[in-house]
Write a protein that holds these residues in place. Structure first.
Motif, PDB file in Angstrom:
ATOM      1  N   ASP A 291       0.611  -1.170   0.089  1.00  6.41           N
ATOM      2  CA  ASP A 291      -0.282  -0.115   0.119  1.00  6.41           C
ATOM      3  C   ASP A 291       0.952   0.839   0.455  1.00  6.41           C
ATOM      4  O   ASP A 291       0.221   2.472   0.372  1.00  6.41           O
ATOM      5  N   PRO A 297      -4.115  -2.189  -1.785  1.00  6.41           N
ATOM      6  CA  PRO A 297      -4.231  -2.326  -0.708  1.00  6.41           C
ATOM      7  C   PRO A 297      -3.318  -2.519   0.360  1.00  6.41           C
ATOM      8  O   PRO A 297      -2.710  -2.937   0.090  1.00  6.41           O
ATOM      9  N   ARG A 327      -9.007  -7.976  -0.634  1.00 10.92           N
ATOM     10  CA  ARG A 327      -7.999  -7.065  -0.588  1.00 10.92           C
ATOM     11  C   ARG A 327      -7.203  -7.711  -1.313  1.00 10.92           C
ATOM     12  O   ARG A 327      -6.519  -6.929  -2.313  1.00 10.92           O
TER      13      ARG A 327
END
Length: 459
Positions: A291, A297, A327
């Protein structure tokens, strides 16, 4: 005889029958509306008995109750406009997901998904398989696994390979990241014993060689993500540490921290070691984030030698650190964008923000200055100013990017006015987050994709 003030308070029924009361019941339910009205009436009675305030009408009470219920129901995790000048702002959620990742996440949120189901055989599958092949392709690693963040990746690697044994690290790399979270604490939690070598500013190959003993489990390098040591310094390059580890028959773990899959120099930024480069320089395992510079993510990766990755995949901690389907779907979609480097800056918000030209940002600032000045009011001057943006999240800590923004300066000097304006911006329905510098509120527009987003927040 006059009616005592407390008796002139409208009844619960009267408040509930008013237009605002009916709206409160329709939006939040009868029970919540009645409870809110009772709380409001109870709070009014002491002041009315003391004669400190006139009795409100039923509509006035209902309006207050409706506003209170709206505040209570507002989500705590709210979208904001990041005008701080820090692209990957940890406190504001770091990387913005590309549209492909958002769409992929929404698809698996709305329906069952083949998370751990092999569609070819009808048997049980492995959730990491959704991204394992992409990581191998993009990094050159023999194998890879994914966990919920890079700290977890480091913790898993240490616990799986060095529990009860020693890990050799340069003293100058014992970092502390946000929230007073320290590398030595991670090592302790993993059950390893830290062996510091060298000094804060200078470490030599002989320091690593001299620290290796029967209890040594691995050698480790840690990316000094959020600081740089300058001056009379010496550090052992990763390739040399890898050679020392190989000669001793030990694995070498290279923690890249943020980590990137693309050469940032190709996009006009300063070069940062890629995961592929770290593996080519001899690392047996590389850990990195999903991320930050990668632009996906929150996730953490361990990539490298197949046998070592397999050991970590069997460790009990792996299950505790695994990603959910949402995710994983977003991460897979993000990784696929790297297959088309020619359009990566266009599709990946993090890279788009990092590479946005300063002239384009300044033109946006000049367009937005008049409406911002009108919103701020007569006691404020709004100026177009040059800014220096930062990458953030521990990536390239000294690298700044020429940018532009808007400075709101109070007509009367004073730090309290700037604080009040910053609070006013944060209180907007879509909070606007800037920073205070030199008595002004500065809004760096590097991360603002559309004029309309700020105009809508102000209106």
């Amino acid at each position: 005889m006059d009616t005592p003030p407390a008796r002139r308070i409208p009844s619960v029924h009267e408040v509930l029958r008013s237009p605002a009361g009916a709206l409160a019941a329709a939006r939040f339910g009868h029970r919540a509306a009645v409870a809110g009205i009772r709380r409001a009436l109870a709070a009014l009675r002491p002041a009315l008995r003391a004669g400190e305030a006139p009795a409100p009408s039923a509509g006035e009470v209902a309006a207050g109750v409706l506003a209170a219920l709206e505040r209570e129901e507002a989500p705590s995790l709210r979208p904001v406009l990041n005008l701080t000048g820090v692209v990957l702002h940890t406190n504001l959620g770091r990387a913005l997901l590309p549209e492909a990742a958002v769409e992929a996440a929404m698809r698996v949120m709305r329906a069952p998904a083949a998370l751990e189901f092999d569609l070819a055989t009808g048997g049980r599958g492995e959730r990491d398989d959704h991204v394992r092949g992409l990581i191998r392709e993009l990094t050159g690693a023999e194998d890879a696994l994914v966990v919920n963040n890079n700290a977890a990746a480091v913790l898993l690697a240490l616990a799986g390979l060095a529990a009860g044994r020693e890990v050799v690290v340069s003293r100058g790399e014992l970092i502390e990241i946000g929230g007073a979270f320290r590398m030595p604490a991670i090592m302790q939690a993993a059950g390893t014993r830290l062996v510091e070598v060298g000094t804060t500013n200078r470490t030599h190959p002989a320091d690593y060689r001299g620290a290796i003993g029967p209890a040594t489990a691995l050698l480790m390098k840690v990316h000094t993500s959020n600081y740089v040591i300058r001056g009379f310094t010496a550090a052992v390059p990763p390739r040399e540490v890898a050679a020392i580890a190989r000669a001793a028959g030990l694995p070498f773990l290279d923690d890249l921290g943020s980590g990137t899959l693309a050469d940032l120099a190709a996009f006009g930024l300063r070069h940062e070691r890629t995961v592929r480069e770290a593996l080519a320089e001899g690392a047996d395992l590389v850990t990195f984030s999903g991320d930050k510079l990668l632009g996906g993510p929150q996730a953490g990766f361990v990539a490298g030698r197949r046998a070592l990755v397999a050991r970590l995949a069997r460790h009990p901690l792996k299950r505790a650190m695994r990603l959910d389907k949402i995710r994983l779907a977003a991460l897979e979609a993000t990784l696929r964008l790297y297959r088309d480097p020619d359009r990566l800056a266009e599709r990946l918000p993090t890279l788009r923000h990092l590479t946005r030209p300063a002239a384009e940002i300044r033109a946006r600032a000049e367009r937005l200055a008049p409406p911002l000045a009108a919103w701020a009011g007569g006691g404020w001057r709004v100026e177009v100013v040059a800014c220096e943006s930062m990458i953030g999240s521990g990536a390239l800590p000294l690298e700044t990017l020429p940018s532009a923004g808007l400075a709101l300066r109070p007509a009367a000097e004073g730090g309290a006015a700037a604080e009040a304006m910053a609070a006013r911006l944060r209180a907007l329905p879509v909070p606007v987050i800037g920073r205070i510098a030199e008595g002004a509120v500065r809004l760096d527009l590097r991360c603002l994709d559309e004029d309309a987003a700020l105009l809508a927040a102000l209106s």
